[in-house]
Design a protein around this motif. Structure first.
Motif, mmCIF file in Angstrom:
data_model
loop_
_atom_site.group_PDB
_atom_site.id
_atom_site.type_symbol
_atom_site.label_atom_id
_atom_site.label_comp_id
_atom_site.label_asym_id
_atom_site.label_seq_id
_atom_site.Cartn_x
_atom_site.Cartn_y
_atom_site.Cartn_z
ATOM 1 N N ASN A 118 0.781 -1.246 0.000
ATOM 2 C CA ASN A 118 0.000 0.000 0.000
ATOM 3 C C ASN A 118 0.805 1.285 0.000
ATOM 4 O OD1 ASN A 118 -2.543 -1.560 0.739
ATOM 5 N ND2 ASN A 118 -1.155 -2.035 2.413
ATOM 6 N N SER A 119 2.109 1.201 -0.045
ATOM 7 C CA SER A 119 2.909 2.429 0.030
ATOM 8 C C SER A 119 4.343 2.124 -0.371
ATOM 9 C CB SER A 119 2.901 2.986 1.460
ATOM 10 O OG SER A 119 3.520 2.052 2.321
ATOM 11 N N GLY A 120 5.104 3.214 -0.503
ATOM 12 C CA GLY A 120 6.517 3.053 -0.850
ATOM 13 C C GLY A 120 7.280 2.330 0.244
ATOM 14 N N THR A 121 7.049 2.766 1.464
ATOM 15 C CA THR A 121 7.832 2.167 2.561
ATOM 16 C C THR A 121 7.537 0.673 2.685
ATOM 17 O OG1 THR A 121 8.661 2.657 4.777
ATOM 18 C CG2 THR A 121 6.263 2.589 4.537
ATOM 19 N N GLU A 122 6.289 0.274 2.428
ATOM 20 C CA GLU A 122 5.971 -1.156 2.491
ATOM 21 C C GLU A 122 6.635 -1.924 1.348
ATOM 22 O OE1 GLU A 122 1.666 -2.186 3.489
ATOM 23 O OE2 GLU A 122 1.652 -0.012 3.298
ATOM 24 N N ALA A 152 20.215 8.858 1.118
ATOM 25 C CA ALA A 152 19.141 7.911 0.774
ATOM 26 C C ALA A 152 17.861 8.196 1.549
ATOM 27 C CB ALA A 152 19.595 6.484 1.091
ATOM 28 N N PHE A 153 16.744 7.983 0.871
ATOM 29 C CA PHE A 153 15.450 7.982 1.558
ATOM 30 C C PHE A 153 14.628 6.821 1.017
ATOM 31 C CE2 PHE A 153 11.014 8.944 2.289
ATOM 32 C CZ PHE A 153 11.025 9.302 3.628
ATOM 33 N N HIS A 154 14.226 5.930 1.911
ATOM 34 C CA HIS A 154 13.472 4.751 1.467
ATOM 35 C C HIS A 154 12.145 4.571 2.205
ATOM 36 C CE1 HIS A 154 16.740 3.357 -1.114
ATOM 37 N NE2 HIS A 154 17.572 3.664 -0.142
ATOM 38 N N GLY A 155 11.806 5.494 3.093
ATOM 39 C CA GLY A 155 10.524 5.377 3.779
ATOM 40 C C GLY A 155 10.671 5.550 5.270
ATOM 41 N N ARG A 156 9.582 5.309 5.992
ATOM 42 C CA ARG A 156 9.543 5.660 7.417
ATOM 43 C C ARG A 156 9.300 4.479 8.344
ATOM 44 N NH1 ARG A 156 9.999 11.552 8.181
ATOM 45 N NH2 ARG A 156 9.297 12.498 6.251
ATOM 46 N N ILE A 230 19.453 1.077 -3.840
ATOM 47 C CA ILE A 230 19.902 2.221 -4.645
ATOM 48 C C ILE A 230 18.709 3.037 -5.130
ATOM 49 C CG2 ILE A 230 21.313 2.910 -6.636
ATOM 50 C CD1 ILE A 230 22.414 0.050 -6.758
ATOM 51 N N GLU A 231 18.778 4.351 -4.985
ATOM 52 C CA GLU A 231 17.897 5.247 -5.746
ATOM 53 C C GLU A 231 18.771 5.785 -6.880
ATOM 54 O OE1 GLU A 231 15.579 8.294 -3.088
ATOM 55 O OE2 GLU A 231 17.253 7.470 -1.970
ATOM 56 N N LEU A 232 18.412 5.529 -8.098
ATOM 57 C CA LEU A 232 19.258 5.979 -9.220
ATOM 58 C C LEU A 232 19.217 7.498 -9.340
ATOM 59 C CD1 LEU A 232 18.318 3.108 -11.669
ATOM 60 C CD2 LEU A 232 20.458 3.385 -10.396
ATOM 61 N N VAL A 263 16.680 -1.815 -6.461
ATOM 62 C CA VAL A 263 16.530 -0.433 -6.900
ATOM 63 C C VAL A 263 15.185 0.105 -6.418
ATOM 64 C CG1 VAL A 263 16.406 1.141 -8.868
ATOM 65 C CG2 VAL A 263 18.085 -0.696 -8.857
ATOM 66 N N ASP A 264 15.244 1.195 -5.693
ATOM 67 C CA ASP A 264 14.029 1.833 -5.188
ATOM 68 C C ASP A 264 13.549 2.829 -6.247
ATOM 69 O OD1 ASP A 264 12.146 3.458 -3.994
ATOM 70 O OD2 ASP A 264 13.165 3.557 -2.066
ATOM 71 N N GLU A 265 12.484 2.425 -6.950
ATOM 72 C CA GLU A 265 11.922 3.290 -8.008
ATOM 73 C C GLU A 265 10.584 3.882 -7.547
ATOM 74 O OE1 GLU A 265 12.778 3.756 -11.556
ATOM 75 O OE2 GLU A 265 14.204 2.141 -11.985
ATOM 76 N N VAL A 266 10.451 4.022 -6.243
ATOM 77 C CA VAL A 266 9.193 4.562 -5.709
ATOM 78 C C VAL A 266 8.922 5.951 -6.295
ATOM 79 C CG1 VAL A 266 8.150 5.476 -3.571
ATOM 80 C CG2 VAL A 266 9.154 3.176 -3.606
ATOM 81 N N GLN A 267 9.960 6.754 -6.414
ATOM 82 C CA GLN A 267 9.772 8.109 -6.953
ATOM 83 C C GLN A 267 10.136 8.196 -8.436
ATOM 84 O OE1 GLN A 267 10.864 12.639 -5.479
ATOM 85 N NE2 GLN A 267 10.804 11.010 -4.010
ATOM 86 N N THR A 268 11.123 7.408 -8.862
ATOM 87 C CA THR A 268 11.623 7.522 -10.236
ATOM 88 C C THR A 268 10.820 6.687 -11.236
ATOM 89 O OG1 THR A 268 13.156 5.731 -9.696
ATOM 90 C CG2 THR A 268 14.041 7.979 -9.616
ATOM 91 N N ALA A 292 5.865 2.575 -6.179
ATOM 92 C CA ALA A 292 4.659 3.071 -5.465
ATOM 93 C C ALA A 292 4.230 4.380 -6.134
ATOM 94 C CB ALA A 292 4.928 3.246 -3.968
ATOM 95 N N LYS A 293 4.026 5.408 -5.347
ATOM 96 C CA LYS A 293 3.616 6.751 -5.784
ATOM 97 C C LYS A 293 2.761 6.800 -7.054
ATOM 98 C CE LYS A 293 7.317 9.340 -3.491
ATOM 99 N NZ LYS A 293 6.638 9.954 -2.367
ATOM 100 N N ALA A 294 3.390 6.940 -8.241
ATOM 101 C CA ALA A 294 2.616 7.133 -9.477
ATOM 102 C C ALA A 294 1.671 5.969 -9.751
ATOM 103 C CB ALA A 294 3.560 7.320 -10.664
HETATM 104 N N1 PLP Z 1 11.321 5.423 -1.455
HETATM 105 C C1 PLP Z 1 11.488 6.592 -2.077
HETATM 106 C C2 PLP Z 1 12.561 6.730 -3.106
HETATM 107 C C3 PLP Z 1 10.663 7.683 -1.783
HETATM 108 O O1 PLP Z 1 10.848 8.845 -2.405
HETATM 109 C C4 PLP Z 1 9.652 7.511 -0.812
HETATM 110 C C5 PLP Z 1 8.765 8.629 -0.444
HETATM 111 O O2 PLP Z 1 9.016 9.775 -0.687
HETATM 112 C C6 PLP Z 1 9.513 6.266 -0.196
HETATM 113 C C7 PLP Z 1 10.367 5.239 -0.548
HETATM 114 C C8 PLP Z 1 8.429 6.043 0.840
HETATM 115 O O3 PLP Z 1 7.196 6.060 0.237
HETATM 116 P P1 PLP Z 1 5.866 6.246 1.118
HETATM 117 O O4 PLP Z 1 5.870 7.640 1.626
HETATM 118 O O5 PLP Z 1 4.754 5.948 0.165
HETATM 119 O O6 PLP Z 1 5.932 5.243 2.219
#
Ligand code: PLP
Length: 422
Positions: A118-122, A152-156, A230-232, A263-268, A292-294
């Motif tokens: 349900n989300s990027g962090t998941e 890096a940012f991968h979620g909370r 990795i976030e590219l 590879v974390d493509e949550v945003q890319t 996630a996101k889009a």
């Molecule tokens: N990974 C990346 C690259 C993000 O940019 C984000 C959110 O900004 C997340 C993970 C976490 O996504 P979410 O806020 O949907 O949990």
């Protein structure tokens, strides 16, 4: 229930009842259409229309209220099947979406599997579990350590938070009460939810960091490493694009040393960088991709973790309640379908216009960097006063992520407002 609260009432109630989070300005959002948001700015007495250059942090990739998304929601509600637990019982929309995600991500579509959440962090949380589960199955018990990058940012949530290294406030005190969240380069931490080392990020526009990175790679010890995340293009970390040559060297070293590549493509992901996935720019086939996101179509939250088949879980090892629900999946399919119909020539024109103004970034994910955080924040406020909605990235950059299908006219309008504010 009343829909007649004044902007000030909404703001005050938000402050009164909402837990403090990331609200940073006084815009009250009331409606939206296409590339625009309709709302009130506290202090101004007239409601206004704002150009949304954030796409709500990339979620509204094809703008607000796109007909294809509304239609998908309508069709699914017409069937009166708005929720079923997609990880407990299969449904048509979920299996179609998983098949589609296997097809559009890099690599052999029949050699992959998808976990829906349900989300990027998941999606990141699931990725960490996939990696751990596979090491355990293989008896590789020494491979406990994970790598991620400075910035890096991968979620909370627990594992995702452990991988983070952008702002201190994200992590301080959440693993150890006395921990101030600070991490210096190369420092290992055992006291996050898992052992993580944060390594320097080879930023394309910073020769110093790419040279450092190459030297650092020679001494990087990988025998006890499970996976690298990795976030590219680092989003939250400041729209920093990874250097191509450094990435190739890193991937080669990881492959040689049996380190999984996530590879974390949550945003890319999903055309934000100009190709379906940022991986496509680098001809990279990772072991795992987080999305996630889009994928939400700017409507229904969703996350997806796409893995090579050999990572698959044992029954019951991972699941959730809302993942794979038919509404979110139908919307996600509609979004992908719309992305596949985007006119390539017009899309690349838009990217060209944005790139001319903001050379740093990739595709429709770009940045403008300021001398200081204070100056950046001033420009963000001024832009809002001038009806342009933007968000920051990193310490002192502004992130430019307009809808992928924004008209050229509106794109130029936003750029001109920003230029004026600068
Ligand atoms: N990974 C990346 C690259 C993000 O940019 C984000 C959110 O900004 C997340 C993970 C976490 O996504 P979410 O806020 O949907 O949990």
């Amino acid at each position: 229930m009343s829909e007649q609260l004044t902007a000030q009432q909404i703001y005050d109630m938000g402050k009164q009842y909402g837990a403090t989070s990331t609200v940073s300005n006084k815009l009250i959002i009331r409606g939206a259409s296409g590339s625009f948001i309709y709302g009130d700015l506290i202090g101004k007495n007239v409601p206004s229309i704002f150009l949304d250059f954030t796409s709500q942090v990339g979620c509204n990739a094809i703008g607000h209220g796109h007909l294809a998304i509304l239609d998908a929601i309508d069709k699914q509600s017409g069937m009166e099947l708005l929720h079923s637990c997609g990880n407990d019982w299969f449904n048509e929309q979920a299996v179609l979406l998983m098949k589609k995600l296997c097809e559009i991500t890099p690599g052999d579509s029949l050699g992959k599997k998808v976990f829906l959440s349900n989300s990027g962090t998941e999606s990141v949380e699931a990725a960490v579990k996939f990696c751990k589960a596979r090491r355990r199955k293989n008896g590789e018990f020494k491979r406990e350590r994970f790598l991620s990058f400075h910035g890096a940012f991968h979620g909370r949530s627990g594992f995702a938070l452990s991988l983070n290294c952008s702002k201190k406030v994200h992590t301080a005190g959440f693993f150890h009460l006395r921990d101030d969240g600070d991490l210096s380069f190369g420092q290992q931490t055992k006291d996050r939810a898992m052992p993580v080392s944060h390594i320097c990020f080879p930023h394309k526009y910073d020769r110093g960091s790419t040279e450092d990175f190459k030297a650092f790679l020679d001494i990087l010890f990988l025998e006890n490493v499970n996976a690298i995340f990795i976030e590219l293009v680092q989003g939250e970390g400041g729209i920093r694009v990874i250097d191509h040559e450094c990435l190739n060297l890193l991937v080669e070293k990881c492959r040689k040393n049996n380190v999984y590549i996530v590879v974390d493509e949550v945003q890319t992901g999903l055309m934000r960088t100009g190709k379906m996935f940022a991986c496509d720019h680098y001809k990279l086939e990772p072991d795992i991709i987080c999305i996630a996101k889009a994928l939400s179509g700017g409507a229904i939250p969703i996350g997806a973790t796409v893995v090579k088949k050999e990572f698959d879980f044992e029954p019951g090892q991972h699941s959730n309640t809302f993942g794979g629900n038919p509404l979110a999946c139908r919307v996600a399919l509609a979004l992908i379908n719309e992305l596949e119909k985007i006119n390539a020539r017009e899309f690349f024109n838009r990217i060209g216009i944005l790139e001319e103004f903001a050379p740093q970034g990739l595709g429709m994910m770009r940045r403008v960097v300021f001398d200081s955080k204070q100056r950046r924040d001033q420009v963000l406020d001024l832009a809002l006063d001038n009806l342009l909605l933007l968000i920051g990235a990193g310490e002192k950059a502004i992130r430019l992520m307009p809808p992928l299908n924004i008209s050229e006219q509106h794109l130029r309008l936003g750029i001109n407002i920003l230029k004026k504010c600068m």
